[in-house]
Enzyme design. Structure first.
Site, short mmCIF file in Angstrom:
data_model
loop_
_atom_site.label_atom_id
_atom_site.label_comp_id
_atom_site.label_asym_id
_atom_site.label_seq_id
_atom_site.Cartn_x
_atom_site.Cartn_y
_atom_site.Cartn_z
N SER A 682 0.83 -1.20 0.00
CA SER A 682 0.00 0.00 0.00
C SER A 682 0.87 1.25 0.00
CB SER A 682 -0.96 -0.05 1.20
OG SER A 682 -1.96 0.94 1.09
N ASP A 755 -9.06 -4.75 -5.76
CA ASP A 755 -8.67 -3.83 -4.69
C ASP A 755 -9.79 -2.83 -4.41
OD1 ASP A 755 -7.42 -1.96 -2.98
OD2 ASP A 755 -5.49 -2.22 -3.95
N HIS A 789 -7.61 -5.38 -1.33
CA HIS A 789 -6.38 -4.67 -0.93
C HIS A 789 -5.49 -5.57 -0.07
CE1 HIS A 789 -3.92 -1.16 -0.51
NE2 HIS A 789 -3.96 -1.21 0.81
#
Length: 822
Positions: A682, A755, A789
Site C-alpha cells: 500500500s 482492490d 487490498h
C-alpha cells in the site's frame, strides 16, 4: 451493468490482460512463464503459512470464563472468488446477504480462568462459519452468527450447560452495520432480517432507460477517491434489494415479532433500560460520488413496539462535506445512548458548520436529551478542538476527548454530567503522536444496565488506566491509577524485560486481580492472572508456538540517526545460527512511512524488543528462513514541523531514512549493502517506487497494492489533506509515475485485481507498469484474481510469496553483477 460479478469468470480475461500488458521485453521470457498456475513457494515459507492459527479469546466481565474461538486456515480461492455485489462502497455476498471477504471461526470452547479446565460446546453447527460472538448482558448466554450456503443464521449458546441451538433460519441481513443486539434483560435479541417476500434480485437490463447524469450547480463538492460506488439505476435497485431489512425481536425460544417498518437500517441500538430503540435508516437520494456511509439518513427513537417516538435528525447527503481531516458533516452526529442512564441520548453538533478552516471559539457541543424526548436538548459541554469521543462513568463523571489534526493536539476533559454547561476540567493535554506521554485508556466495568462504564476505585477519584507504556527502551505496558484531582498517574504494575506483557482487564480492583497477555521473543502470547503487589503469575492459557521453525532466529532493536538528526528505529532479524564470520547477508527491508509534526515524536521507539516474533501472510520474516537478514518496521518518518507540511520534503526524507538504515546494518557487518531489497504494501509500495525512482540504493524492489500517480487522487491522499490544485508541485514530485524513466532497479509489482482501498485502484499498477515497460525497465506485474487490498485465499498468498521469493533470489541473493559500495 449488473454489479454482481463472478470473479472466477474473469480469470481468463485477467491472464490475457497480463499477457497484453507484458509487452516484448517481458514476453521474451516465454509465454509459459507468464501463464503459470498458482505456485507454491519454498517449503520453509509454505510451512509457516500452513501453521495452525492461535485461538482468539473473549473474557466475561467477572473473569470467571473465557471463550476460545478457533480459526481455520486461509480460505480457498474458490471461496474468495465467489460472486459478490459491489455497490455503494460495500461488498456483499449475494448468496448469503452478508458482507463478503470476512473471516470466521470454526469452533468455540469454554475455559475456566481459574483452574484452566476446557469444555466443548454441544450442538454447534457443522462446518461452522461463526462471526459476531457476543455475551448476553447477564453473561449466561452467548449469541453468534453462522453463515451457511444460502444465508446467515442466528445461534445462542447456554453457558450453564454449554449447548448451542439455532434461533432463526438463514435469513439474517448482515450486509451492513450491526446485525443483532441483546435486550438488556438478556431474554430477547433484536435482529435484522431480509424481507422474506422480496423475490429474486433485479436482473441486469442491457437496454438503457436513459443516460446517467450528475450535476453540480456551482457549489464546491470535493471528495476523495472511493471504490465500488453506485453507477446507475441498476446499482440503486440492487442496493435497495440487499440492504432493505426488517427489524425483528426474537425470544430465546425462537418466537419472532416484527418491529417497525422495513427500511435500509444502517444501525440500531437499544436503550440501557430496554424501553426504546435508536434506529438510523438510509434513504434517497443516493449518490454516485460518495459511499453509502454518506448517503442521507434519519435518526429516530422507536418504542419497543416499533412506533416512532421522536425523530432526532435527518442527515442530508454528505457530498458537500469540506475537505480536511477535521471536517465533519453539519448537524447532529455520533447519536447514541448514555451508558450510565436508563434512556438518555447524546449527540454532537459542529459549531463551525463542519468546516475546520473556520476560526471559532467552540468547535463542537455535546447535547443530551432524556426520555420521553419532549424537553429541549441540554448543552452538556463545548470543545475547543474537534470532538473525538466520550466515555461515561456515572452522573458525576464522564471523559471527553478532543483532537486537532494540524497540530496533533489532544485534550482529555473531565465533565460532570449533573452540571451541564459547567466548565470542564482539563486532565491531559499532549500531542497524540507523543507515545511516551500517553496515559493510556481507561479500564471499563459493567454497570446495572450491563453497559461498559468507567472503572474507579471506592473513592471515585481514581481511574484505572492501561497504557502501552512507550519509553526509550521500547514499549513497557503498565496498569495505573490516575487521580482526577492531582492529574497524576500512580503506576501499579509495569511489564519487565525480557517480556512484553500487556494488561487486558482488571477483574477485581479491590483485590488487585487483573489479566495480562504475556509474550517474549520466543514465547507466544498467552494469558495470565496477576495480583497487584505480588510476583505471583498464574497461567490461564498455554497456546503452543505456532511456528517453531522461527525459534532461534535472532532479533535486535536498532536505533540510529538520519542525516538531519532524526532518531530512527528498526527491528533486525538474522537467520538461526548466523554468525558474522559467515559473511554478509542479502537483506530485505520492509517499511511503511508515517507523517509527524515534530521530530521528537518521530524519533521515539515504537515497539518492544521483547514482542513475540509473529508472522502473517504480509510479513517479510519468511525470508529469514531463506538466508536473508530482514529489517522490519523500518522507520521512515516524514516530518513537517511548524508551518511546514511533512510532504513538502517527502522524497528527501525518504532517501535519508533509507540510506541511514542501510548504513547502520552494513556498519554492523551483517548486511551486504549491494544486495539490499526494499518492499512494502500500500503506502509502503508507494514508498518503494519512490526510492527506486530517486536513488540507486537497492538491488531490487517489491511493491504490493500501491498507488503511483497522485493526480488520480487529487483531493488528498494518506495524511496529505491539500488538494492537487493547492500543491501541484508536491503531487508531481511524490508521484513515481512521473519518474518512470529513471527507474533502472528491478521492480516486482503485485496487486489484487479487486482492490477496494481508497486510492489504490488496480489501474495504478497497470499504468505504472506500462510506463516502466515503455522505458525498458526490468519489471513484472502480477494481478491476483479476486483479491482485494489485503489478500485472502491460500492459493493467492502462496503464489505471492513464490513471486517475491523468485524475485529476491534472482535479483538480490544471486545478483549477477556487483555494484560499487555506496
Amino acid at each position: 451493468m449488473n454489479k454482481i460479478i463472478s470473479r472466477r469468470s474473469r480469470l481468463s480475461v485477467l491472464l490475457l490482460l497480463a499477457l497484453s500488458l507484458a509487452g516484448p521485453a517481458v514476453m521474451a521470457q516465454g509465454a509459459k512463464d507468464l501463464n503459470v498456475p498458482y505456485q507454491r513457494p519454498a517449503e520453509s515459507i509454505a510451512k509457516l503459512i500452513e501453521a495452525p492459527a492461535t485461538p482468539s479469546v473473549l473474557f466475561d466481565s467477572k473473569g470467571d470464563w473465557m471463550l476460545l474461538m478457533e480459526r481455520a486456515g486461509y480460505p480457498s480461492i474458490e471461496e474468495v472468488a465467489a460472486p459478490e455485489a459491489r455497490i455503494g462502497g460495500l461488498r456483499i455476498n449475494p448468496a448469503v446477504n452478508g458482507a463478503s471477504r470476512g473471516t470466521s471461526f470454526h469452533n468455540l470452547k469454554f475455559k475456566k480462568v481459574s483452574g484452566g479446565q476446557e469444555f466443548n460446546i454441544q450442538g454447534l453447527p457443522a462446518k461452522a462459519k461463526i462471526t459476531d460472538v457476543t455475551w448476553s448482558p447477564d453473561e449466561k448466554q452467548i449469541a453468534f452468527l453462522n453463515t451457511v450456503s444460502n444465508g446467515i443464521e442466528l445461534w445462542v449458546v447456554n453457558a450453564a450447560d454449554r449447548t448451542a441451538r439455532k434461533l432463526t433460519t438463514a435469513s439474517v441481513n448482515d450486509a451492513w452495520g450491526n446485525a443483532f443486539s441483546w435486550t438488556p434483560d438478556s431474554k430477547n435479541l433484536l435482529v435484522k432480517l431480509v424481507n422474506p417476500s422480496r423475490g429474486e434480485a433485479p436482473k441486469s437490463n442491457t437496454t438503457p432507460v436513459g443516460p446517467v447524469i450528475q450535476e453540480n450547480l456551482g457549489r464546491p463538492a470535493p471528495s476523495r477517491t472511493y471504490q465500488d460506488l453506485l453507477k446507475n439505476r441498476q446499482d440503486e435497485a440492487l442496493f435497495d434489494y440487499y440492504l432493505t431489512s426488517q427489524l425483528v425481536q426474537v425470544s430465546l425460544d425462537g418466537k419472532a415479532t416484527n418491529l417497525g417498518e422495513q427500511g435500509i437500517i444502517r444501525s440500531f441500538s437499544i436503550s440501557p433500560d430496554g424501553q426504546f430503540v435508536l434506529v438510523s435508516t438510509t434513504h434517497r437520494p443516493y449518490s454516485y460520488l460518495v459511499p453509502s456511509s454518506l448517503f442521507p439518513y434519519t435518526v429516530q427513537v422507536w418504542d419497543r413496539q416499533g412506533k416512532v417516538v421522536k425523530q432526532i435528525a435527518d442527515i442530508p447527503l454528505g457530498e458537500n462535506i469540506p475537505v480536511g481531516f477535521n471536517a465533519v458533516a453539519a448537524g447532529p452526529r455520533n447519536v447514541n445512548w448514555r451508558a450510565d442512564q436508563p434512556a438518555t441520548l447524546y449527540w454532537v453538533e459542529a459549531q463551525d458548520g463542519g468546516d475546520d478552516k473556520k476560526d471559532v471559539p467552540v468547535r463542537d457541543i455535546v447535547y443530551t436529551q432524556t426520555a420521553p424526548f419532549t424537553q429541549k436538548p441540554v448543552a452538556l459541554v463545548g470543545t475547543k478542538l474537534r470532538f473525538s469521543g466520550i466515555t461515561w462513568g456515572d452522573d458525576d463523571l464522564a471523559l471527553v476527548t478532543e483532537r486537532w489534526w494540524k497540530t496533533r493536539q489532544e485534550r482529555r476533559l473531565r465533565v460532570n454530567p449533573s452540571q451541564p454547561g459547567a466548565e470542564p476540567v482539563l486532565l491531559v493535554e499532549r500531542s497524540y503522536e507523543d507515545l511516551y506521554s500517553d496515559p493510556g485508556s481507561p479500564v471499563m466495568t459493567k454497570n446495572q444496565f450491563g453497559r461498559n462504564v468507567l472503572m474507579t476505585d471506592k473513592s471515585g477519584q481514581n481511574l484505572y488506566m492501561i497504557s502501552e507504556g512507550g519509553s526509550p527502551q521500547g514499549n513497557r505496558p503498565f496498569l495505573s491509577k490516575f487521580n482526577l484531582a492531582t492529574k497524576k498517574a500512580n503506576i501499579l504494575w509495569r511489564s519487565e524485560a525480557p517480556y512484553y506483557e500487556l494488561p487486558v482487564d482488571v477483574l477485581n480492583p479491590e483485590k488487585g486481580l487483573f489479566i495480562t497477555r504475556r509474550e517474549s521473543e520466543n514465547d507466544p502470547p498467552n494469558y495470565f492472572l496477576r495480583q497487584i503487589g505480588t510476583k505471583k503469575l498464574t497461567a490461564v492459557t498455554k497456546f503452543p508456538h505456532p511456528s517453531p521453525e522461527l525459534i532461534g532466529v535472532d532479533k535486535q532493536l536498532l536505533t540510529y540517526k538520519r542525516n538531519d538528526g532524526v532518531t530512527l528505529t528498526a527491528t533486525l532479524y538474522t537467520p538461526k545460527g548466523y554468525k558474522k564470520e559467515q559473511g554478509r547477508l542479502p537483506m530485505l527491508m520492509w517499511a511503511y512511512p508515517r507523517e509527524f509534526k515534530d521530530a521528537a515524536s518521530a524519533g521515539q521507539v515504537k515497539s518492544s524488543p521483547y514482542e513475540f516474533t509473529r508472522i502473517n501472510y504480509g510479513s517479510p520474516l519468511f525470508w529469514v528462513t531463506r538466508g536473508y537478514a530482514v529489517l522490519d518496521r523500518t522507520d521512515f518518518p516524514i516530518v513537517g514541523e511548524g508551518d511546514a507540511e511533512p510532504n513538502d520534503t517527502y522524497v528527501e526524507q525518504l532517501l535519508g531514512s533509507a540510506k541511514a538504515a542501510i548504513d547502520e546494518v552494513a556498519k554492523m557487518g551483517i548486511a551486504d549493502p549491494n544486495r539490499v531489497a526494499v518492499g512494502g504494501h500500500s503506502y509502503g509500495a508507494f514508498m518503494t517506487a519512490n526510492l527506486l525512482a530517486h536513488s540507486n540504493l537497492f538491488a531490487a524492489g517489491i511493491a504490493r497494492s500501491g498507488a503511483y500517480n497522485r493526480t488520480l487522487t487529487p483531493f488528498g491522499f494518506q495524511a496529505e489533506e491539500r488538494t492537487f490544485w493547492q500543491a501541484p508541485e508536491v503531487y508531481a514530485k511524490m508521484s513515481p509515475f512521473n519518474y518512470a524513466d529513471k527507474i533502472k532497479t528491478p521492480l516486482l509489482m503485485i496487486h489484487g485485481e479487486a482492490d477496494n482501498n481508497s486510492g489504490t485502484f488496480p489501474i495504478q499498477s497497470e499504468r505504472f507498469y506500462n510506463a516502466l515497460k515503455g522505458h525498458g525497465a526490468t519489471t513484472r506485474l502480477v494481478f491476483l484474481p479476486a483479491e482485494s487490498h489485503g489478500y485472502g485465499a491460500k492459493e493467492s498468498i502462496m503464489h505471492m510469496l513464490w513471486e517475491m521469493d523468485q524475485w529476491l533470489e534472482k535479483y538480490v541473493k544471486n545478483k549477477p553483477q556487483p555494484q560499487t559500495m555506496r
